[in-house]
Scaffold this motif. Sequence first.
Motif, short mmCIF file in Angstrom:
data_model
loop_
_atom_site.label_atom_id
_atom_site.label_comp_id
_atom_site.label_asym_id
_atom_site.label_seq_id
_atom_site.Cartn_x
_atom_site.Cartn_y
_atom_site.Cartn_z
N HIS A 55 113.11 58.54 68.84
CA HIS A 55 112.89 59.78 69.60
C HIS A 55 114.14 60.15 70.41
O HIS A 55 114.37 61.32 70.68
N SER A 56 114.96 59.15 70.74
CA SER A 56 116.16 59.42 71.52
C SER A 56 117.39 59.67 70.67
O SER A 56 118.46 59.96 71.20
N GLY A 57 117.24 59.53 69.37
CA GLY A 57 118.34 59.79 68.46
C GLY A 57 119.08 58.55 67.99
O GLY A 57 120.04 58.66 67.23
N SER A 58 118.64 57.39 68.42
CA SER A 58 119.25 56.15 67.91
C SER A 58 118.88 55.96 66.45
O SER A 58 117.78 56.33 66.04
N VAL A 59 119.81 55.40 65.70
CA VAL A 59 119.56 55.19 64.27
C VAL A 59 119.75 53.73 63.91
O VAL A 59 120.60 53.03 64.47
N TYR A 60 118.95 53.30 62.95
CA TYR A 60 119.04 51.93 62.44
C TYR A 60 118.90 52.02 60.92
O TYR A 60 118.07 52.76 60.41
N TYR A 61 119.73 51.24 60.24
CA TYR A 61 119.76 51.32 58.78
C TYR A 61 119.46 49.98 58.15
O TYR A 61 119.73 48.93 58.72
N SER A 62 118.94 50.06 56.94
CA SER A 62 118.79 48.86 56.15
C SER A 62 120.16 48.26 55.89
O SER A 62 121.08 48.97 55.47
N PRO A 63 120.32 46.95 56.07
CA PRO A 63 121.62 46.33 55.79
C PRO A 63 122.06 46.52 54.34
O PRO A 63 123.26 46.54 54.07
N SER A 64 121.10 46.69 53.47
CA SER A 64 121.43 46.83 52.04
C SER A 64 122.22 48.09 51.75
O SER A 64 122.97 48.13 50.78
N HIS A 65 122.01 49.12 52.56
CA HIS A 65 122.63 50.42 52.26
C HIS A 65 123.36 51.00 53.46
O HIS A 65 123.74 52.18 53.43
N LYS A 66 123.59 50.18 54.48
CA LYS A 66 124.11 50.70 55.75
C LYS A 66 125.41 51.45 55.58
O LYS A 66 125.64 52.47 56.23
N SER A 67 126.28 50.96 54.70
CA SER A 67 127.60 51.58 54.58
C SER A 67 127.54 52.96 53.92
O SER A 67 128.48 53.75 54.04
N ARG A 68 126.43 53.25 53.25
CA ARG A 68 126.32 54.53 52.53
C ARG A 68 125.32 55.49 53.16
O ARG A 68 125.17 56.62 52.70
N THR A 69 124.59 55.03 54.15
CA THR A 69 123.46 55.80 54.68
C THR A 69 123.78 56.44 56.02
O THR A 69 124.42 55.82 56.88
N SER A 70 123.31 57.66 56.16
CA SER A 70 123.40 58.34 57.45
C SER A 70 122.11 59.12 57.68
O SER A 70 121.65 59.84 56.79
N ILE A 71 121.54 58.93 58.84
CA ILE A 71 120.35 59.69 59.24
C ILE A 71 120.69 60.48 60.50
O ILE A 71 121.23 59.91 61.46
N SER A 72 120.40 61.74 60.48
CA SER A 72 120.67 62.60 61.63
C SER A 72 119.46 63.48 61.89
O SER A 72 118.51 63.49 61.11
N ARG A 73 119.52 64.22 62.99
CA ARG A 73 118.40 65.09 63.31
C ARG A 73 118.88 66.41 63.90
O ARG A 73 120.01 66.50 64.40
N ASP A 74 118.03 67.39 63.80
CA ASP A 74 118.25 68.68 64.44
C ASP A 74 117.00 68.96 65.28
O ASP A 74 115.96 69.34 64.74
N THR A 75 117.10 68.72 66.56
CA THR A 75 115.91 68.87 67.40
C THR A 75 115.46 70.32 67.50
O THR A 75 114.26 70.57 67.68
N SER A 76 116.39 71.26 67.36
CA SER A 76 115.99 72.67 67.44
C SER A 76 115.14 73.09 66.25
O SER A 76 114.33 74.02 66.35
N LYS A 77 115.32 72.38 65.13
CA LYS A 77 114.53 72.68 63.92
C LYS A 77 113.44 71.63 63.70
O LYS A 77 112.68 71.74 62.74
N ASN A 78 113.40 70.62 64.59
CA ASN A 78 112.40 69.55 64.48
C ASN A 78 112.44 68.90 63.11
O ASN A 78 111.41 68.76 62.42
N GLN A 79 113.63 68.51 62.72
CA GLN A 79 113.81 67.89 61.40
C GLN A 79 114.83 66.78 61.44
O GLN A 79 115.65 66.72 62.35
N PHE A 80 114.74 65.90 60.46
CA PHE A 80 115.74 64.85 60.32
C PHE A 80 116.16 64.74 58.87
O PHE A 80 115.40 65.11 57.96
N THR A 81 117.36 64.25 58.68
CA THR A 81 118.01 64.32 57.38
C THR A 81 118.54 62.95 56.97
O THR A 81 119.09 62.22 57.79
N LEU A 82 118.37 62.65 55.70
CA LEU A 82 118.94 61.45 55.10
C LEU A 82 120.11 61.86 54.22
O LEU A 82 119.98 62.79 53.41
#
Length: 119
Positions: A55-82
């Motif tokens: 909820h605060s925007g912190s991100v955690y990734y699977s170690p298996s894919h951490k180097s290739r993965t990014s998760i972000s969010r747009d609170t104004s649109k109430n959405q998150f992206t992989l």
Amino acid sequence: QVQLQQSGPGLVKPSQTLSLTCTISGDSITTNAYYWSWIRQAPGKGLEWMGVITHSGSVYYSPSHKSRTSISRDTSKNQFTLQLSSVTPEDTAVYFCARDPYGLGYDFWGQGTQVTVSS
């Protein structure tokens, strides 16, 4: 009623970046009660957790894919992206977004997006 609506392409070429968005309705991505996760299921395999944004925007990734993965969010649109970079055919899977009430188990899911990595 909470709904998670996924959007994004179903076909991605090898070496490109997969990008999927999950739009939340009936709840807020900033509600201090949930994690917002991405999960996938490859053909013939079980569910695989990719990562989470809190909820605060912190991100955690699977170690298996951490180097290739990014998760972000747009609170104004109430959405998150992989975003998953440098994809290969092994990244072919059905991708899901889901709400997780702090480790108690996913209670709402997106509809799933079949993503095929192929040239």
